[in-house]
Each structure stands twice: as structure tokens, then as C-alpha cells.
Scaffold this active site. Sequence first.
Site, PDB file in Angstrom:
ATOM      1  N   HIS A   1      11.015   3.588 -11.345  1.00 64.83           N
ATOM      2  CA  HIS A   1      11.532   2.560 -10.552  1.00 64.83           C
ATOM      3  C   HIS A   1      13.250   2.970 -10.368  1.00 64.83           C
ATOM      4  CE1 HIS A   1       8.497  -0.467 -10.927  1.00 64.83           C
ATOM      5  NE2 HIS A   1       8.060   0.346 -12.084  1.00 64.83           N
TER       6      HIS A   1
ATOM      7  N   SER B   1     -15.321   4.013   4.777  1.00 66.42           N
ATOM      8  CA  SER B   1     -14.871   4.401   3.491  1.00 66.42           C
ATOM      9  C   SER B   1     -16.091   4.826   2.647  1.00 66.42           C
ATOM     10  CB  SER B   1     -14.191   3.231   2.739  1.00 66.42           C
ATOM     11  OG  SER B   1     -14.277   3.297   1.337  1.00 66.42           O
TER      12      SER B   1
ATOM     13  N   GLY C   1      -5.452   2.333  -9.052  1.00 66.57           N
ATOM     14  CA  GLY C   1      -4.880   1.421 -10.027  1.00 66.57           C
ATOM     15  C   GLY C   1      -4.548   2.331 -11.082  1.00 66.57           C
ATOM     16  N   ALA C   2      -4.587   3.591 -11.227  1.00 68.04           N
ATOM     17  CA  ALA C   2      -4.077   4.251 -12.293  1.00 68.04           C
ATOM     18  C   ALA C   2      -2.545   4.834 -12.161  1.00 68.04           C
ATOM     19  CB  ALA C   2      -5.004   5.572 -12.489  1.00 68.04           C
ATOM     20  N   GLY C   3      -1.893   4.363 -11.162  1.00 67.20           N
ATOM     21  CA  GLY C   3      -0.462   4.681 -11.217  1.00 67.20           C
ATOM     22  C   GLY C   3      -0.505   6.084 -10.533  1.00 67.20           C
ATOM     23  N   LEU C   4      -1.317   6.596  -9.949  1.00 67.99           N
ATOM     24  CA  LEU C   4      -1.376   7.965  -9.230  1.00 67.99           C
ATOM     25  C   LEU C   4      -1.223   7.997  -7.732  1.00 67.99           C
ATOM     26  CD1 LEU C   4      -4.480   9.445 -11.503  1.00 67.99           C
ATOM     27  CD2 LEU C   4      -1.972   9.719 -11.904  1.00 67.99           C
TER      28      LEU C   4
ATOM     29  N   SER D   1      -2.796   4.648  -2.966  1.00 72.63           N
ATOM     30  CA  SER D   1      -2.277   4.136  -1.762  1.00 72.63           C
ATOM     31  C   SER D   1      -1.569   5.128  -0.781  1.00 72.63           C
ATOM     32  CB  SER D   1      -1.684   2.979  -1.648  1.00 72.63           C
ATOM     33  OG  SER D   1      -0.420   2.956  -2.638  1.00 72.63           O
TER      34      SER D   1
ATOM     35  N   ASP E   1       6.505   8.214  -3.650  1.00 79.76           N
ATOM     36  CA  ASP E   1       4.731   8.503  -3.808  1.00 79.76           C
ATOM     37  C   ASP E   1       4.548   9.368  -2.274  1.00 79.76           C
ATOM     38  OD1 ASP E   1       5.034   7.306  -5.978  1.00 79.76           O
ATOM     39  OD2 ASP E   1       4.015   5.322  -4.999  1.00 79.76           O
TER      40      ASP E   1
END
Length: 386
Positions: free
Chosen positions: A35, A68, A120-123, A126, A170
Site C-alpha cells: 500500500h 474466457s 482474489g488471492a492477492g497475486l 487483473s 502490479d
Amino acid sequence: MSTYSTAILDSFKARFTTTPRLFFSPGRINLIGEHVDYNDGYVMPAAIDKGIWFALAANNSDQINMYSHDLQEEYSVSRFDIKPHKGWQNYLLGVINQVVEKKLPLSGFDCVFGGNLMVGAGLSSSAAVECGLIYGLNSIFHLTLSTLDMALLAQKAEHTYPGVKCGIMDQYASLFGKLDKVILLNCRTLEHEYYPLILRDYSLVLINSKVQHSLASGEYNIRRQQCEEGMKIIRSHFSDVTSFQEVTPAQVEQLKDKMDEKVYDRCLFVTQEIERTQRAAQHLQNNELEAFGKLMYETHHGLQHLYEVTCPETDFLVERAKLEETIVGSRQMGGGFGGCTINLIHKNDWAGVVQRITAAYKAHFKIEPEVYEVATSDGTYEAVEG
Ligand code: GLA
């Protein structure tokens, strides 16, 4: 060729008659510096060997056809009619919209994508999607964007379509990653250095809490606003300050009674984390992994109590890690509210250690966590068939 890339190519061939080129775009880990990318700090990400594959081909029409592979859903749209859409389409459309806005030479194309990066695993799945698409479009339509242009375009896509006001970490990591290296990125100047990731007797292990974070839920954007509010107050008292990189925790402490309590906590965390990341970089260079690990624990403490972006599940995983002598560092990674913890674990019986933690987690939350040993990768690239 990996099984994923073969599956993506097969899926493309089953659907389209054009001849595709294949691209891989990795997810990322972040060793430390959480952050702070949108607060002009330093971050220390690396690209990993899990990511998203794209098969792409121009189709000599005005139609954009996307599929997809993982969700088995298709979507087609005219290149003259790009607008936001819910779901996975939005990440791709956000990128296409940026290409259109910049008046770059785009025509219709066929696209199949999918991969092995847990959402959604923080990897940063997106960013992997956004960077993979812009890299592929840059190659097939000769857009002549530099790597940094692509990172900034992908970030803008995320801001405008999914609406997450993310920092640059990212997209930067996904595009600039290097095998066996971590990136020390100065988010203020957008300059970076590569550091060799030498782990001696240690392994980096991710434990996925399986709690899916939702950055778009607004908490992320709220943190960003709180930091901006704090910066205004800091600048009204220290007029020569231009960014958080120049602010010390002691200066924030001096302004405690001038700030809302939450704004104060956020700014204190940011300034501490920026200092911590610089110290951590020093430790990594000197191969002082135990000292590095200590700072990871400190980051988690700040994320939990000052920045308030953790959750009971990731707090549990970190507290449980502290009971294991061979885990020298552990913290929640990424945007927050779930996802993975990143753990620096001595190789000696790491599997046994992880087994104890995951069993305790399962007994407590009735969730079976997933565990991966991290392997690094090069940034987004064109994969060669064969
Ligand atoms: C998300 C954002 C990044 C960064 C991290 C937290 O992954 O996309 O820009 O802010 O959260 O460090």
C-alpha cells in the site's frame, strides 16, 4: 509448452480460423512495501510462474471476439462500441478503451485467454490480464508502446473500467519481471533495480487463506483518499514536502492532533512502510534474511492495526507462523482483506511446518488453505510454440 498454453491454443483453434500468436503474462508476489505504491514509496515485487496465457490474432474486421477459457464464456463487440461491462469483460474492455482513447491503430481481433492464477488471492490476476492483452495488441498491431507505456496504460485501464484506483506495482511487476530477480521499484520516479533473489536455506511460501478479497468493494479507494487527505495536512505544515517519500514517521506523529484518527494511522503506516522497505532492500542485498523476515512481520502488524486491511483469517495465519521457529517472516500480501500470506521459511522441514499451520487453520475456519512454493518468472512475453 505448458498444458495451459496448449489448452488455450486448442481452444482458439476450435473457435477461430485465424492464426494466433501466444503470450504469457505473469502474476506477482510482493516481498515488502504494501500500500505504498500509490503513496510514492518503494515496493519489492517479483513476477511468478503462474499467470494468464493469451492467444491473439488480427481478424481483418471491426469485430473483437473474446473467449474466457476458464469460465467458458464468449463476448463479441464492435471496436467502435467499447463501453464498460460487468465481469471479466471489463478488464479487457478497459485496455481496449485505452488503446482507442490514445488513437492507436487497432482493428478487430480474436482472443482466447485463461490460466492458473488464482483470482482474489492477492497475486494480481487483473494486472496479468490487462498486461497480457496490451502486450499482445502492441505486438500484433505494432503499436510501438514501450514497456513503461504499457504498464501505465494497463493501470489507467484498471482505474477507468473496474474503477480500482490502484498503484503501479502490479502492472509494473507483470511486465518488467525477471527470472530469479525481485524488483526494487521507486514508485515516485518509476525507476527500478533488479536484486537477485538468493534465499539460501529458505523458501518463500504462499498460503492462500481462500478468503477472496474484493478491492472494488471500495475499501482500497477509501485508503487512497485517506492518504491524500493526510498528505494535504502534512504539506500545510511542512511546505517543502512533495511526497510521502520525504516524510518521516516522526513528522506524522507531530501532526497527530491535526488529523482525523484514521487518517493519522494510515499516514503513520505509509511512512513506516516506506522506511521499512528501504531497510529491507539493504538486508536483502546483504543476504540478512532473518532481519528481512522480521520486517515482514512488522509490515503485517501495521497492515492489521494501522492500515486495517487484514482479516481474521490472514491474521490467524501470521500469528500461527510466529509460533514456528523456522518461519522468520510472514505477512498478508497484496491489496488486502484476504488472499495469501507470504512466508519466509527455513527449508529444514518446511513442509511439516506448513502442514501444522494449515491443519490449525482448517480446524479453526473450516477452510482448506492452498500452499505454493514461489518460483519467479520473466515479465510478459511471447511464448514460442513447439
Ligand atoms: C493491489 C494494487 C497495488 C498495490 C497493492 C497493495 O494489488 O493493485 O497497486 O497498491 O494492492 O500494495
